[in-house]
Design an enzyme around this catalytic site. Structure first.
Site, mmCIF file in Angstrom:
data_model
loop_
_atom_site.group_PDB
_atom_site.id
_atom_site.type_symbol
_atom_site.label_atom_id
_atom_site.label_comp_id
_atom_site.label_asym_id
_atom_site.label_seq_id
_atom_site.Cartn_x
_atom_site.Cartn_y
_atom_site.Cartn_z
ATOM 1 C CB ILE A 67 -41.328 48.336 11.835
ATOM 2 C CG1 ILE A 67 -42.498 49.234 11.472
ATOM 3 C CG2 ILE A 67 -41.820 47.133 12.586
ATOM 4 C CD1 ILE A 67 -43.613 48.503 10.777
ATOM 5 C CG ASP A 68 -36.736 46.874 16.998
ATOM 6 O OD1 ASP A 68 -36.812 45.659 16.748
ATOM 7 O OD2 ASP A 68 -35.883 47.352 17.739
ATOM 8 C CB SER A 69 -40.715 42.859 14.673
ATOM 9 O OG SER A 69 -39.485 42.198 14.457
#
Length: 178
Positions: free
Chosen positions: A97-99
């Site tokens: 997950i790349d916020s």
């Protein structure tokens, strides 16, 4: 001629909007959804996108740095099967997950769990904004009291990342506005 493209997105569908890169699932990818696109290809060294990269070698690899000092790297690819031809994008390796990306997709069940946990913790009445795509919209306290935003973190490969004020956006004038 300039063409502006604005993809249809709805915050309630599981994405978070942050910066100017487009991300999608690319090979190699472990524990990913099935994928098979005849219109996907890595970009050749001769492509203008690869030529524009600051690299001494012809591997079409990129590195992109975010404002907080973190970065991502991967290879450049193109997709020709959409309504907008020749979309070039970066295929980052091993992103869970790349916020900090323009669009991070969470499967609906995962998004629902995150949204419900946040809603349970914020302890404010919700406002129905489903038609605008804002599924987690809250009514401001009528007494003017300060809203206590719950702590938000993400565990990524055993590392706990504090996301407070980094990946949560607040738009008080948009919620409840027609």
């Amino acid at each position: 001629q300039t063409v502006q493209v604005e993809p249809p997105y709805y915050a309630g569908d599981g994405e978070y909007l942050m910066v100017d890169l487009i991300w999608t699932q690319c090979e190699p990818c472990t524990q990913c959804f099935s994928q098979d696109s005849s219109s996907f290809s890595t970009l050749p060294c001769e492509s203008q996108y690869c030529q524009d990269l600051p690299s001494e070698t012809c591997d079409c690899q990129y590195t992109y740095g975010y404002g907080d000092g973190s970065s991502t790297q991967g290879y450049m690819a193109x997709e020709d099967g959409s309504s907008v031809p020749n979309i070039a994008f970066g295929c980052g390796d091993n992103l869970q997950i790349d916020s900090g990306t323009t669009l991070t997709y969470l499967p609906q069940d995962a998004y629902n769990a995150v949204a419900q946990a946040f809603t349970d913790q914020i302890n404010l009445p919700t406002v129905d904004e489903s038609s605008s795509g804002l599924s987690t919209c809250f009514q401001e306290p009528s007494d003017g009291s300060t809203v206590q935003v719950p702590e938000i973190s993400m565990q990524d490969g055993g590392v706990l990342n504090d996301l407070q004020n980094l990946a949560v956006s607040f738009f008080p004038t948009q919620c409840g506005a027609s």
